[in-house]
Motif scaffolding. Structure first.
Motif, PDB file in Angstrom:
ATOM      1  N   VAL A  11     -97.147  -6.205 -97.139  1.00 30.43           N
ATOM      2  CA  VAL A  11     -97.965  -7.423 -97.113  1.00 30.43           C
ATOM      3  C   VAL A  11     -99.446  -7.068 -97.231  1.00 30.43           C
ATOM      4  O   VAL A  11    -100.189  -7.671 -98.019  1.00 30.43           O
ATOM      5  CB  VAL A  11     -97.709  -8.227 -95.823  1.00 30.43           C
ATOM      6  CG1 VAL A  11     -98.690  -9.394 -95.720  1.00 30.43           C
ATOM      7  CG2 VAL A  11     -96.276  -8.741 -95.779  1.00 30.43           C
ATOM      8  N   PHE A  12     -99.862  -6.063 -96.460  1.00 33.79           N
ATOM      9  CA  PHE A  12    -101.273  -5.654 -96.489  1.00 33.79           C
ATOM     10  C   PHE A  12    -101.667  -5.160 -97.871  1.00 33.79           C
ATOM     11  O   PHE A  12    -102.715  -5.531 -98.406  1.00 33.79           O
ATOM     12  CB  PHE A  12    -101.528  -4.554 -95.456  1.00 33.79           C
ATOM     13  CG  PHE A  12    -101.474  -5.033 -94.030  1.00 33.79           C
ATOM     14  CD1 PHE A  12    -101.640  -6.365 -93.715  1.00 33.79           C
ATOM     15  CD2 PHE A  12    -101.248  -4.129 -92.987  1.00 33.79           C
ATOM     16  CE1 PHE A  12    -101.590  -6.801 -92.403  1.00 33.79           C
ATOM     17  CE2 PHE A  12    -101.198  -4.552 -91.680  1.00 33.79           C
ATOM     18  CZ  PHE A  12    -101.362  -5.891 -91.382  1.00 33.79           C
ATOM     19  N   GLU A  13    -100.827  -4.324 -98.443  1.00 29.36           N
ATOM     20  CA  GLU A  13    -101.147  -3.734 -99.731  1.00 29.36           C
ATOM     21  C   GLU A  13    -101.197  -4.791-100.833  1.00 29.36           C
ATOM     22  O   GLU A  13    -102.096  -4.802-101.682  1.00 29.36           O
ATOM     23  CB  GLU A  13    -100.097  -2.662-100.075  1.00 29.36           C
ATOM     24  CG  GLU A  13    -100.401  -1.889-101.339  1.00 29.36           C
ATOM     25  CD  GLU A  13    -101.684  -1.075-101.248  1.00 29.36           C
ATOM     26  OE1 GLU A  13    -102.355  -0.905-102.291  1.00 29.36           O
ATOM     27  OE2 GLU A  13    -102.026  -0.615-100.136  1.00 29.36           O
ATOM     28  N   TYR A  63     -92.099  -5.549 -92.988  1.00 29.72           N
ATOM     29  CA  TYR A  63     -92.715  -5.344 -94.308  1.00 29.72           C
ATOM     30  C   TYR A  63     -94.240  -5.438 -94.241  1.00 29.72           C
ATOM     31  O   TYR A  63     -94.896  -5.713 -95.244  1.00 29.72           O
ATOM     32  CB  TYR A  63     -92.195  -6.391 -95.305  1.00 29.72           C
ATOM     33  CG  TYR A  63     -90.709  -6.346 -95.523  1.00 29.72           C
ATOM     34  CD1 TYR A  63     -90.134  -5.354 -96.314  1.00 29.72           C
ATOM     35  CD2 TYR A  63     -89.872  -7.297 -94.938  1.00 29.72           C
ATOM     36  CE1 TYR A  63     -88.759  -5.307 -96.530  1.00 29.72           C
ATOM     37  CE2 TYR A  63     -88.500  -7.264 -95.126  1.00 29.72           C
ATOM     38  CZ  TYR A  63     -87.949  -6.259 -95.911  1.00 29.72           C
ATOM     39  OH  TYR A  63     -86.588  -6.212 -96.110  1.00 29.72           O
ATOM     40  N   ILE A  64     -94.778  -5.184 -93.059  1.00 29.44           N
ATOM     41  CA  ILE A  64     -96.208  -5.433 -92.858  1.00 29.44           C
ATOM     42  C   ILE A  64     -97.094  -4.609 -93.785  1.00 29.44           C
ATOM     43  O   ILE A  64     -98.110  -5.105 -94.298  1.00 29.44           O
ATOM     44  CB  ILE A  64     -96.596  -5.195 -91.370  1.00 29.44           C
ATOM     45  CG1 ILE A  64     -98.030  -5.698 -91.126  1.00 29.44           C
ATOM     46  CG2 ILE A  64     -96.432  -3.735 -90.957  1.00 29.44           C
ATOM     47  CD1 ILE A  64     -98.410  -5.781 -89.663  1.00 29.44           C
ATOM     48  N   ARG A 116    -100.471  -9.460 -84.377  1.00 28.69           N
ATOM     49  CA  ARG A 116    -101.844  -9.978 -84.424  1.00 28.69           C
ATOM     50  C   ARG A 116    -102.887  -8.866 -84.502  1.00 28.69           C
ATOM     51  O   ARG A 116    -103.859  -8.967 -85.259  1.00 28.69           O
ATOM     52  CB  ARG A 116    -102.092 -10.874 -83.209  1.00 28.69           C
ATOM     53  CG  ARG A 116    -101.225 -12.118 -83.197  1.00 28.69           C
ATOM     54  CD  ARG A 116    -101.431 -12.971 -81.958  1.00 28.69           C
ATOM     55  NE  ARG A 116    -100.609 -14.180 -82.016  1.00 28.69           N
ATOM     56  CZ  ARG A 116    -100.613 -15.127 -81.101  1.00 28.69           C
ATOM     57  NH1 ARG A 116    -101.404 -15.019 -80.016  1.00 28.69           N
ATOM     58  NH2 ARG A 116     -99.828 -16.188 -81.235  1.00 28.69           N
ATOM     59  N   THR A 117    -102.723  -7.836 -83.720  1.00 28.48           N
ATOM     60  CA  THR A 117    -103.716  -6.760 -83.698  1.00 28.48           C
ATOM     61  C   THR A 117    -103.785  -6.046 -85.038  1.00 28.48           C
ATOM     62  O   THR A 117    -104.873  -5.756 -85.557  1.00 28.48           O
ATOM     63  CB  THR A 117    -103.404  -5.758 -82.590  1.00 28.48           C
ATOM     64  OG1 THR A 117    -103.405  -6.436 -81.326  1.00 28.48           O
ATOM     65  CG2 THR A 117    -104.429  -4.633 -82.553  1.00 28.48           C
ATOM     66  N   GLN A 118    -102.603  -5.778 -85.636  1.00 25.67           N
ATOM     67  CA  GLN A 118    -102.575  -5.073 -86.916  1.00 25.67           C
ATOM     68  C   GLN A 118    -103.183  -5.925 -88.025  1.00 25.67           C
ATOM     69  O   GLN A 118    -103.869  -5.402 -88.906  1.00 25.67           O
ATOM     70  CB  GLN A 118    -101.123  -4.691 -87.256  1.00 25.67           C
ATOM     71  CG  GLN A 118    -100.584  -3.561 -86.384  1.00 25.67           C
ATOM     72  CD  GLN A 118     -99.140  -3.244 -86.719  1.00 25.67           C
ATOM     73  OE1 GLN A 118     -98.225  -3.683 -86.035  1.00 25.67           O
ATOM     74  NE2 GLN A 118     -98.936  -2.473 -87.778  1.00 25.67           N
ATOM     75  N   VAL A 119    -102.939  -7.232 -87.982  1.00 27.87           N
ATOM     76  CA  VAL A 119    -103.545  -8.116 -88.984  1.00 27.87           C
ATOM     77  C   VAL A 119    -105.061  -8.111 -88.838  1.00 27.87           C
ATOM     78  O   VAL A 119    -105.799  -8.018 -89.831  1.00 27.87           O
ATOM     79  CB  VAL A 119    -103.001  -9.553 -88.844  1.00 27.87           C
ATOM     80  CG1 VAL A 119    -103.777 -10.497 -89.754  1.00 27.87           C
ATOM     81  CG2 VAL A 119    -101.517  -9.590 -89.186  1.00 27.87           C
TER      82      VAL A 119
END
Length: 337
Positions: free
Chosen positions: A34-36, A30-31, A62-65
């Motif tokens: 979460v970002f949105e 659900y990344i 980690r990289t995407q965050v």
């Protein structure tokens, strides 16, 4: 869903806490959600929103965050990497390189915007990081630095083993002789090529490679007095300019004389320096002229000098008959006189 949860609360902190708690439970699948959903929370309270990505139950990629937070604010991205290194023991060079680059870019951005306080704060973080971290690539970061970030360049050059260039920056650009000496103390090793690091610094003081350098004799003498055991005696004496007296380097000479083996070259160089001092004094005396008239009286026998052979006495230049010279010299040296 997140907004509906927050609408049930009237207090802003309660609204944010409910949303944060919900987002912390969502896994990597659900990344994007979460970002949105985190964006509006960041707009309200960045510190609270940051908790979304520090959940102990679920860890997002980690990289995407880091990428997501960088789009909101590079400072958030840097904070996330700081968290990963401190709390998660992240040792990947990719993250360490990225954090150093973020610090650099934020420093340059603050400078461009004229924000001196922000620039100083972030530049200090950069210097502290590159001084203490072990998992970044110094040569990569060095290639990104502008010419005038001298202190950062000095640190990175030291990390790359180019200690002579590090010292040149400290001495000629920063003119920070304390940090130059501190670098020598950190680097010195009597069993490696780094054993000559203090001599390298001394050469920069006494044989400047920069034509705009000021007179660096005093820092050189200070270095000799503090670190004489780490300096090669022969090379140090050969570097010293003729005007340096034995008194100026007394502690250095005393240390050298206490060594088990005192090379004859040292004795020769000391005698050479002493002879040069005497020669300079003699030359100075020989350039002085004294006028002797018929009426000039010898201060010893109180008779006229006339055409007699005379003697001139240092340091004030008194003139006596030649045969009166010894008596007058004794009188000069008499403390009761």
């Amino acid at each position: 869903m997140v907004l509906r949860l927050s609408e049930k609360e009237t207090d802003m902190e309660d609204k944010l806490s409910a949303s944060i708690s919900y987002l912390q439970k969502l896994g990597p699948e659900y990344i994007n959600q979460v970002f949105e959903s985190s964006r509006w929370i960041f707009e309200q309270d960045r510190d609270m929103a940051f908790q979304i990505f520090t959940s102990v139950n679920v860890e997002l990629p980690r990289t995407q965050v880091t990428d997501c937070l960088n789009k909101i604010d590079p400072a958030l991205s840097a904070r996330h990497i700081e968290y990963l290194i401190a709390e998660k023991e992240e040792a990947s060079p990719a993250f360490h390189d990225r954090l150093a680059e973020l610090y650099l870019n934020m420093t340059l951005s603050a400078r461009k915007g004229g924000d001196e306080a922000k620039q100083s704060e972030v530049y200090s973080k950069l210097l502290r990081f590159i001084n203490t971290a072990d998992h970044y690539l110094p040569d990569r970061l060095y290639g990104l630095l502008p010419e005038n970030l001298y202190e950062a360049r000095a640190v990175l050059l030291g990390r790359m083993g180019r200690h002579d260039h590090t010292l040149e920056l400290h001495v000629y650009k920063l003119r920070d002789y304390v940090k130059a000496e501190e670098h020598c103390k950190r680097t010195y090793n009597p069993n490696t090529v780094a054993r000559s690091i203090f001599l390298t610094l001394l050469k920069l003081y006494l044989r400047p490679t920069d034509k705009t350098a000021p007179n660096l004799l005093q820092p050189a003498l200070d270095l000799i007095s503090r670190h004489s055991p780490r300096l090669d005696t022969i090379e140090t004496l050969q570097l010293l300019p003729p005007l340096v007296t034995a008194c100026d380097v007394r502690s250095f000479l005393q240390e050298a004389l206490r060594a088990p083996i005192f090379d004859s070259h040292v004795v020769r160089d000391i005698h050479k320096a002493r002879n040069e001092q005497v020669a300079r004094k003699l030359m100075l005396l020989e350039t002085r002229r004294f006028r002797v008239t018929d009426s000039r009286i010898c201060p010893q026998c109180h008779k006229r000098l006339g055409t007699s052979v005379i003697a001139v006495h240092a340091p004030r230049g008194e003139v006596t008959h030649y045969q009166c010279r010894d008596a007058f010299a004794r009188a000069l040296n008499d403390p009761t006189r």
